[in-house]
Design a protein around this motif. Structure first.
Motif, PDB file in Angstrom:
ATOM      1  N   ALA A  17       0.831  -1.215   0.000  1.00  0.00           N
ATOM      2  CA  ALA A  17       0.000   0.000   0.000  1.00  0.00           C
ATOM      3  C   ALA A  17       0.856   1.252   0.000  1.00  0.00           C
ATOM      4  O   ALA A  17       0.575   2.227  -0.693  1.00  0.00           O
ATOM      5  N   GLU A  18       1.958   1.229   0.777  1.00  0.00           N
ATOM      6  CA  GLU A  18       2.831   2.400   0.850  1.00  0.00           C
ATOM      7  C   GLU A  18       3.574   2.629  -0.462  1.00  0.00           C
ATOM      8  O   GLU A  18       3.759   3.773  -0.901  1.00  0.00           O
ATOM      9  N   LEU A  19       3.963   1.532  -1.127  1.00  0.00           N
ATOM     10  CA  LEU A  19       4.661   1.658  -2.420  1.00  0.00           C
ATOM     11  C   LEU A  19       3.752   2.286  -3.479  1.00  0.00           C
ATOM     12  O   LEU A  19       4.221   3.043  -4.341  1.00  0.00           O
ATOM     13  N   LEU A  20       2.457   1.968  -3.429  1.00  0.00           N
ATOM     14  CA  LEU A  20       1.542   2.445  -4.468  1.00  0.00           C
ATOM     15  C   LEU A  20       0.986   3.840  -4.180  1.00  0.00           C
ATOM     16  O   LEU A  20       0.325   4.427  -5.027  1.00  0.00           O
ATOM     17  N   GLU A  21       1.251   4.367  -2.982  1.00  0.00           N
ATOM     18  CA  GLU A  21       0.784   5.718  -2.670  1.00  0.00           C
ATOM     19  C   GLU A  21       1.604   6.768  -3.398  1.00  0.00           C
ATOM     20  O   GLU A  21       2.779   6.561  -3.688  1.00  0.00           O
ATOM     21  N   ASP A  22       0.963   7.932  -3.706  1.00  0.00           N
ATOM     22  CA  ASP A  22       1.682   9.067  -4.296  1.00  0.00           C
ATOM     23  C   ASP A  22       2.314   9.875  -3.169  1.00  0.00           C
ATOM     24  O   ASP A  22       1.796  10.896  -2.724  1.00  0.00           O
TER      25      ASP A  22
ATOM     26  N   GLN B  64       9.733   5.137  -7.231  1.00  0.00           N
ATOM     27  CA  GLN B  64       9.116   6.446  -7.484  1.00  0.00           C
ATOM     28  C   GLN B  64       9.256   6.819  -8.954  1.00  0.00           C
ATOM     29  O   GLN B  64       8.323   7.312  -9.597  1.00  0.00           O
ATOM     30  N   LEU B  65      10.466   6.581  -9.500  1.00  0.00           N
ATOM     31  CA  LEU B  65      10.737   6.868 -10.910  1.00  0.00           C
ATOM     32  C   LEU B  65       9.847   6.008 -11.810  1.00  0.00           C
ATOM     33  O   LEU B  65       9.267   6.493 -12.783  1.00  0.00           O
TER      34      LEU B  65
END
Length: 574
Positions: free
Chosen positions: A516-521, A541-542
């Motif tokens: 969930a944290e990886l997919l957040e903006d 992020q890139l």
């Protein structure tokens, strides 16, 4: 007759614009060929950039990229296209001598060489070298398959006929203008300019009756079409003809019709022109009241001038106030925009410094510590420890290089300096290239790589950014996969407008909250576990930003110790 002759000369000097329109930047056949060449030579970056900026009518950028193409590449066919593009841009910027030099560098076997001759003719016409202009235009006519190159012979005949009018060679002019008229129906060019040029030819020879016939033909022709510019010119021509006949009433009708087609910005001039002809008509019809009308007109003129100059003064005052206010608002917007951009750049700079100061320092410190142990191992001849330390140094160096590479691309993306061009991409071939680049790492950990992407899978993305995405995701998969495991790349064909592409590994997996944290903006990640740096999150992020910029989506499926699936969706090639 003096007034009419002046008007005819005015019409003749409109010819250069008509001539240039034959080979202007919007020649559909040339544009189509240019696009095909760009696809054929898609690896020629500078040529593709030149094509891109040319179609956007950004001449300065076109000139820069064509010069780079000519400097670094020696492809004869592309060089001809580059010289022609440069000539078109230089003509657009009114640098005519340099445009001639570019045209002379084009080889005679260039498919669009007739356009080169036409351009040369128009440039010499601008310099009033009419015989040379005729020479080049006739060379273009003698070329083969002009229709396939978007060139209409009737237009070229019309241009040569006009040149001969300037040279006072009226028989030659008549010959070419009537040739143009004969071909008109076949090639569907505008009859208006042909009729007008023939009328001008006869007026130059004082053959008024014949000239008026063609002026009338030109006048009635635009009635059937929606060409407002030609309607306006035709009405003005007929107004001048009737005025010279002394038929002021009919001239007034044409003048009013002319005024109706004029642009709204010229409304003030239209009012004065109509008023002037109404006065002429009144004078012609009421000769007995001349003295009375003269006194009344003088009084009206005085009142009108007073009102006119008062109005002009107020308008100038109002315009000046509006202009000053507009400039103030504009400057305020510019300052606010610059401040926002500066804040963004400062934020980007702070993030860059944070990553460099923390992660690169950690990598360099680890390398320094490892090198100290390496020196000790060399002195004690502990070769097992030495081999272990060398592999460790290699991993640290690879990690630092990967971080720097991601850092560079991320910074370019944030500052909008990254060139981005979408095109059709064969996904299977790109995965093969990525596999080849990472073969040494895969062999080192004895990881099997399976490329099961469909060979019929074509996606519409930017190639360079796609490679960056795949390299980062494969690098993570290798990093978190155990030895003797496997990594699969495969695609799923869906009925929607997107291809689904999956990267599956048998690594350590992730918790739901990590996914969930990886997919957040959110901002850049910096996670540690068991005193071991997992990563900055810069690569992910890139990847997310580049996937979004390509119109794609990212999803993650993973369980601890059961591996991870990175699911990407990209638009299909239409």
């Amino acid at each position: 007759m003096i007034q009419l002759k002046q008007f005819i000369i005015f019409l003749l000097f409109l010819v250069p614009n008509v001539l240039l329109s034959q080979t202007e930047l919007t020649n559909k056949v040339f544009i189509s060929a240019l696009k095909k060449k760009a696809i054929q030579y898609q690896d020629e970056i500078y040529f593709n950039k030149a094509k891109y900026f040319f179609l956007k009518k950004e001449c300065d950028s076109t000139l820069v990229n064509t010069m780079k193409q000519l400097s670094f590449r020696k492809n004869k066919e592309l060089n001809d296209y580059c010289h022609y593009l440069r000539a078109l841009c230089l003509i657009e910027k009114e640098i005519y001598n340099e445009a001639k030099k570019e045209l002379k560098l084009i080889n005679k076997d260039f498919f669009f060489y007739p356009l080169v001759n036409i351009k040369m003719g128009s440039l010499y016409y601008r310099n009033n070298k009419l015989k040379t202009a005729i020479f080049y235009t006739e060379k273009a006519i003698n070329e083969s398959n002009l229709g396939q190159k978007g060139i209409k012979i009737s237009s070229l005949y019309d241009h040569i006929g006009t040149y001969y009018i300037h040279l006072k060679s009226f028989k030659k002019a008549e010959e070419y203008l009537f040739k143009s008229l004969e071909l008109q129906k076949k090639e569907e060019v505008s009859l208006f300019m042909i009729y007008t040029n023939i009328a001008n030819l006869y007026y130059e020879q004082y053959k008024d009756a014949q000239a008026i016939t063609y002026f009338e033909k030109a006048y009635f022709l635009p009635k059937e079409i929606k060409d407002f510019d030609n309607k306006r010119r035709a009405s003005l021509n007929m107004a001048v003809v009737e005025e010279n006949r002394g038929n002021f009433k009919q001239a007034l009708i044409y003048r009013k019709e002319y005024g109706q087609w004029k642009d709204s910005l010229n409304n003030q001039n239209k009012v004065w022109a109509v008023a002037d002809y109404e006065k002429k008509y009144a004078v012609a019809q009421k000769q007995k009241q001349i003295s009375v009308l003269k006194v009344e007109n003088e009084l009206k003129n005085t009142q009108r001038n007073t009102m006119f100059f008062s109005t002009i003064g107020l308008l100038l005052l109002l315009t000046g106030g509006v202009y000053v206010y507009g400039q103030k608002v504009k400057n305020t917007k510019i300052i606010l925009s610059q401040k926002e951009k500066l804040d963004e750049l400062n934020a980007t700079k702070d993030q860059l410094f944070s990553i460099v100061s923390h992660d690169l320092r950690s990598s360099v410190n680890a390398l320094k510590t490892s090198n100290t142990k390496l020196t000790s191992s060399l002195e004690s001849k502990n070769y097992d420890e030495l081999d272990k330390l060398l592999h460790q140094n290699s991993a640290i160096a690879n990690g630092a290089y990967s971080l720097l590479d991601n850092l560079l691309h991320w910074a370019l993306l944030q500052t909008q300096q990254l060139y981005f061009h979408k095109d059709s991409v064969h996904l299977f071939s790109i995965v093969q290239q990525i596999e080849y680049s990472y073969k040494p790492l895969l062999l080192e950990k004895t990881i099997a790589f399976e490329n099961e992407v469909s060979k019929n899978c074509f996606i519409f993305v930017d190639l360079d950014s796609l490679k960056i995405i795949l390299r980062n995701l494969l690098d993570n998969a290798i990093k978190f996969s155990p030895e003797n495991s496997s990594i699969r790349f495969y695609s799923l064909d869906t009925p929607s407008e997107f291809h689904q592409f999956i990267i599956e590994d048998q690594g350590i997996g992730m918790r739901p909250e990590t996914i969930a944290e990886l997919l957040e903006d959110n901002e850049l990640l910096a996670k540690k576990s068991n005193s071991e740096i997992i990563g900055t999150g810069l690569g992910m992020q890139l990847c997310k930003q580049m996937i979004q910029k390509n119109g794609g989506t990212l999803a993650i499926e993973s369980e601890l110790n059961k591996g991870t699936k990175m699911i990407l969706s990209f638009p299909k090639t239409v």
